[in-house]
Design a protein around this motif. Structure first.
Motif, PDB file in Angstrom:
ATOM      1  N   LEU A  90       0.825  -1.204   0.000  1.00  0.00           N
ATOM      2  CA  LEU A  90       0.000   0.000   0.000  1.00  0.00           C
ATOM      3  C   LEU A  90       0.862   1.258   0.000  1.00  0.00           C
ATOM      4  O   LEU A  90       0.681   2.159  -0.830  1.00  0.00           O
ATOM      5  N   ARG A  95      -0.535   0.509  -4.014  1.00  0.00           N
ATOM      6  CA  ARG A  95      -1.675  -0.384  -4.253  1.00  0.00           C
ATOM      7  C   ARG A  95      -2.828   0.069  -3.358  1.00  0.00           C
ATOM      8  O   ARG A  95      -3.057  -0.470  -2.269  1.00  0.00           O
ATOM      9  N   LEU A  96      -3.573   1.033  -3.851  1.00  0.00           N
ATOM     10  CA  LEU A  96      -4.627   1.648  -3.041  1.00  0.00           C
ATOM     11  C   LEU A  96      -5.751   0.683  -2.703  1.00  0.00           C
ATOM     12  O   LEU A  96      -6.484   0.902  -1.734  1.00  0.00           O
ATOM     13  N   CYS A  98      -5.417  -1.995  -1.348  1.00  0.00           N
ATOM     14  CA  CYS A  98      -5.100  -2.546  -0.027  1.00  0.00           C
ATOM     15  C   CYS A  98      -5.718  -1.705   1.093  1.00  0.00           C
ATOM     16  O   CYS A  98      -6.002  -2.235   2.169  1.00  0.00           O
ATOM     17  N   ALA A  99      -5.934  -0.416   0.843  1.00  0.00           N
ATOM     18  CA  ALA A  99      -6.594   0.418   1.850  1.00  0.00           C
ATOM     19  C   ALA A  99      -8.008  -0.083   2.092  1.00  0.00           C
ATOM     20  O   ALA A  99      -8.479  -0.130   3.240  1.00  0.00           O
ATOM     21  N   GLN A 139      -1.926   7.200   3.347  1.00  0.00           N
ATOM     22  CA  GLN A 139      -2.461   5.845   3.502  1.00  0.00           C
ATOM     23  C   GLN A 139      -3.423   5.734   4.688  1.00  0.00           C
ATOM     24  O   GLN A 139      -4.402   4.981   4.631  1.00  0.00           O
TER      25      GLN A 139
END
Length: 241
Positions: A90, A95-96, A98-99, A139
């Protein structure tokens, strides 16, 4: 149209953010089970900082000696696999998705915390402008805005300014981190009225020594906040901090 959404999930599968196997949701059920097993290993923890304590203690030795500015910490898992690598994806590989996965796990494992939360305002730990520009996103905020919160809690992404430091926190020991975080945070003009006598929840991705949250909580309480709770995805155990 919930049937269409469900059908689409199975016709166009995604990858689990943890094991990267194709399936219908961002975190597959075997990985959820693995995280649940990790959580079963949690023993007694300090009522303030959440670090491990003995069975007959309520606070750890550090919090007994000097209580931090924050009042309570809640976390999803320790800073370990399977989620440690996922958090790196993330933060450092953008790798958004993953949010969304971290928020999903929080919504699953902390349902009671969310429903019973009596906070007034939720904010992310802010990034300094240089880091925010380089990463392109915060994040903590990307996770926080996907929580299933009571509607009474206001989410405010830009309440606090973070001043830059010249050294990465990860390269510092506990004493150096504490020193580097002094006076690092500042409320935006007019923000004090939004937190006066309020319970503030601060969201972070990883909590290590607690110096960042302590510094932010100090700023918030000096500006009138009544209580500061910290929700962090991963908590570094004391033997790794």
């Amino acid at each position: 149209m919930s049937w269409l959404r469900t059908a689409t999930q199975y016709l166009i599968p995604t990858l689990c953010m943890v094991c990267e196997q194709a399936q219908a949701e961002i975190v597959c059920f075997p990985c959820r089970d693995r995280i649940a097993q990790n959580r079963l290993q949690f023993g007694p923890s300090c009522q303030i900082c959440a670090l491990p304590i003995g069975p007959h203690q309520s606070l750890c030795a550090a919090c007994e000696q000097v209580k931090p500015a924050f009042d309570h910490v809640t976390y999803l898992d320790l800073y370990q696999e399977p989620l440690r690598q996922t958090l790196h994806l993330l933060k450092y590989q953008k790798r958004l998705a993953c949010a969304s996965g971290f928020a999903l796990l929080w919504n699953i494992f902390h349902q009671h915390t969310l429903k019973a939360c009596d906070a007034d305002v939720l904010i992310p730990v802010p990034l300094n402008p240089t880091k925010l520009a380089a990463r392109g996103f915060n994040q903590a905020w990307e996770i926080a805005k996907r929580f299933d919160l009571p509607k009474s809690i206001r989410r405010i992404p830009n309440l606090v300014i973070c001043h830059p430091t010249h050294t990465a926190q990860a390269s510092l020991n506990r004493a150096e981190r504490t020193a580097s975080m002094r006076d690092r945070f500042e409320l935006k003009v007019g923000a004090a009225s939004m937190i006066h006598d309020q319970h503030i929840v601060v969201i972070d991705d990883v909590m290590t020594t607690g110096s960042t949250i302590h510094s932010l909580a100090t700023t918030l309480k000096k500006s009138g906040a009544k209580r500061v709770s910290a929700w962090t995805m991963l908590r570094t155990p004391p033997w790794e901090s």
